[in-house]
Design a protein around this motif. Sequence first.
Motif, PDB file in Angstrom:
ATOM      1  N   TYR A  87      -4.397   3.264   8.097  1.00 26.56           N
ATOM      2  CA  TYR A  87      -4.346   3.733   7.023  1.00 26.56           C
ATOM      3  C   TYR A  87      -3.030   4.244   5.785  1.00 26.56           C
ATOM      4  N   LEU A  88      -2.236   4.998   6.985  1.00 28.42           N
ATOM      5  CA  LEU A  88      -0.905   5.302   6.406  1.00 28.42           C
ATOM      6  C   LEU A  88      -0.265   4.378   6.180  1.00 28.42           C
ATOM      7  N   ARG A  89      -0.019   3.084   6.372  1.00 29.74           N
ATOM      8  CA  ARG A  89       0.689   2.332   6.166  1.00 29.74           C
ATOM      9  C   ARG A  89       0.242   1.840   4.675  1.00 29.74           C
ATOM     10  N   LEU A  90      -1.440   1.823   4.965  1.00 27.45           N
ATOM     11  CA  LEU A  90      -1.808   1.692   3.518  1.00 27.45           C
ATOM     12  C   LEU A  90      -0.895   2.393   2.222  1.00 27.45           C
ATOM     13  N   LEU A  91      -1.365   3.527   2.389  1.00 28.52           N
ATOM     14  CA  LEU A  91      -1.102   4.423   1.503  1.00 28.52           C
ATOM     15  C   LEU A  91       0.606   4.164   0.943  1.00 28.52           C
ATOM     16  N   HIS A  92       1.565   4.420   2.150  1.00 26.28           N
ATOM     17  CA  HIS A  92       3.395   3.939   2.351  1.00 26.28           C
ATOM     18  C   HIS A  92       2.714   2.693   1.097  1.00 26.28           C
ATOM     19  N   ALA A  93       2.017   1.816   1.125  1.00 30.18           N
ATOM     20  CA  ALA A  93       2.228  -0.146   0.812  1.00 30.18           C
ATOM     21  C   ALA A  93       2.015   1.189  -1.103  1.00 30.18           C
ATOM     22  N   VAL A  94       0.552   1.305  -1.401  1.00 32.26           N
ATOM     23  CA  VAL A  94       0.729   1.571  -2.158  1.00 32.26           C
ATOM     24  C   VAL A  94       1.779   2.656  -3.221  1.00 32.26           C
ATOM     25  N   GLU A  95       1.874   3.691  -2.440  1.00 35.65           N
ATOM     26  CA  GLU A  95       2.667   4.315  -2.829  1.00 35.65           C
ATOM     27  C   GLU A  95       4.153   3.497  -3.157  1.00 35.65           C
ATOM     28  N   GLN A  96       4.789   2.115  -3.018  1.00 38.15           N
ATOM     29  CA  GLN A  96       6.238   1.660  -3.182  1.00 38.15           C
ATOM     30  C   GLN A  96       6.026   0.751  -4.084  1.00 38.15           C
ATOM     31  N   GLY A  97       4.359   0.943  -4.556  1.00 38.66           N
ATOM     32  CA  GLY A  97       3.981  -0.513  -5.574  1.00 38.66           C
ATOM     33  C   GLY A  97       4.316  -1.969  -4.818  1.00 38.66           C
ATOM     34  N   ARG A  98       4.148  -1.817  -3.282  1.00 41.97           N
ATOM     35  CA  ARG A  98       3.882  -3.410  -2.768  1.00 41.97           C
ATOM     36  C   ARG A  98       2.013  -3.840  -2.698  1.00 41.97           C
ATOM     37  N   PRO A  99       1.657  -5.140  -2.172  1.00 44.47           N
ATOM     38  CA  PRO A  99       0.510  -5.851  -2.330  1.00 44.47           C
ATOM     39  C   PRO A  99       0.000  -5.108  -1.248  1.00 44.47           C
ATOM     40  N   ALA A 100      -1.127  -4.263  -1.675  1.00 45.52           N
ATOM     41  CA  ALA A 100      -2.243  -3.035  -0.767  1.00 45.52           C
ATOM     42  C   ALA A 100      -3.688  -4.077  -0.823  1.00 45.52           C
ATOM     43  N   GLY A 101      -4.667  -3.805   0.237  1.00 45.36           N
ATOM     44  CA  GLY A 101      -6.037  -4.222  -0.049  1.00 45.36           C
ATOM     45  C   GLY A 101      -6.943  -3.349   1.079  1.00 45.36           C
ATOM     46  N   ALA A 102      -7.811  -3.546   0.817  1.00 51.55           N
ATOM     47  CA  ALA A 102      -8.791  -1.848   1.664  1.00 51.55           C
ATOM     48  C   ALA A 102      -8.550  -2.283   2.941  1.00 51.55           C
ATOM     49  N   GLY A 103      -8.312  -4.028   3.786  1.00 54.21           N
ATOM     50  CA  GLY A 103      -8.314  -4.823   5.041  1.00 54.21           C
ATOM     51  C   GLY A 103      -7.510  -4.019   5.666  1.00 54.21           C
ATOM     52  N   ASP A 104      -6.331  -4.219   5.026  1.00 55.34           N
ATOM     53  CA  ASP A 104      -5.172  -3.121   5.336  1.00 55.34           C
ATOM     54  C   ASP A 104      -5.149  -1.855   6.499  1.00 55.34           C
ATOM     55  N   VAL A 105      -6.592  -0.900   6.219  1.00 53.79           N
ATOM     56  CA  VAL A 105      -6.573  -0.340   7.338  1.00 53.79           C
ATOM     57  C   VAL A 105      -6.393  -0.425   9.166  1.00 53.79           C
ATOM     58  N   PHE A 106      -6.968  -2.333   9.015  1.00 56.70           N
ATOM     59  CA  PHE A 106      -6.952  -1.824  10.751  1.00 56.70           C
ATOM     60  C   PHE A 106      -5.996  -2.800  10.651  1.00 56.70           C
ATOM     61  N   ALA A 107      -4.792  -2.941  10.330  1.00 58.68           N
ATOM     62  CA  ALA A 107      -3.062  -3.253  10.920  1.00 58.68           C
ATOM     63  C   ALA A 107      -3.039  -2.496  12.162  1.00 58.68           C
ATOM     64  N   GLY A 108      -3.162  -1.231  12.246  1.00 56.61           N
ATOM     65  CA  GLY A 108      -2.908  -0.841  13.524  1.00 56.61           C
ATOM     66  C   GLY A 108      -3.442  -2.064  14.520  1.00 56.61           C
ATOM     67  N   PHE A 109      -4.849  -2.064  14.572  1.00 60.49           N
ATOM     68  CA  PHE A 109      -5.152  -3.296  15.907  1.00 60.49           C
ATOM     69  C   PHE A 109      -5.093  -4.235  15.847  1.00 60.49           C
TER      70      PHE A 109
END
Length: 305
Positions: A87-109
């Motif tokens: 989720y912290l990576r998702l927020l970072h991507a959104v704040e930097q204007g990069r593509p992000a989706g809700a499923g990115d919250v599982f990136a830690g796995f």
Amino acid sequence: MTTRAVGPGAGIEWLKQAFNLGRSNPQAIFGGAALLLATLGAGAIGLSLVLVLLSTALDADPTASLAVSLVVGLGIAMLMAAMMVGYLRLLHAVEQGRPAGAGDVFAGFTDLPASGRAIGFMLLLTVAQYVLVIGLVSMFAHEFGAWYIDSLKASMAGQAAEPMTALPQGFGTAFALMAAIGLFAYAVQAVGLGQIANGGAGIRGALADGVAGAAKNLLPLLVFLLVLLVAGLVLMLVVGLLAAIVGVIANLVGAWLLLVVGIPLYLGFLLAMFVVMFGVMYFVWRDICGEGEAPAAPADDRIEL
């Protein structure tokens, strides 16, 4: 990465930015928070069922039940740490204007080294926090500490708690100590997890940056706490007023209204609180450590210390 001190007003800005966070990419931010909340809820229910089954098999032995409870709590904490990386990576991507989706919250796995470092960091921070609380309460609020230990022993022995007629001696001091330690630990957690998720740091580096960053920013953290307390009081009044209105309408229309309106409102409120809580963590890390670097796992996929 070098940490820096920010101005006292940053404590207010963290909260404001967290409240405005969903405007950039609401589908990713709120969708990710919803998936995080649902996964944690499912994990908590599953682990609780395991706890009930094991407690039944162990004939409700107090010591064994406590051990099982600790294992269940550890499992939830590990799940939480792994999902916070995503989720912290998702927020970072959104704040930097990069593509992000809700499923990115599982990136830690899918990044087990980073998740492993996050879990190790959280465990280390939790142990340090408990040791600090126990040590300071023993020194400055001994009466409260003794009362708490006696109550815990009685609970483990299955004895009914005696009715409390007054606050235990030393309660105020103990509360102030725990609040101060909790606030400091929250800042250490925000900086440290941000470093692991978005800066590629190891456990030791994340902890060092977290402690240094929190120590340099005690004043904005205090401002943040005061603003949070005021906002919490206002929020309690608003929620209480809404609950009263819904209750009156339910009496006139029917109890079904509580299910149709009350439950969605509660879930929406909980989701918003998740977004704000993690949003503040993200902005604390961003302001104290900068924009961070691309996530980097160790080349040999081992958990770095």
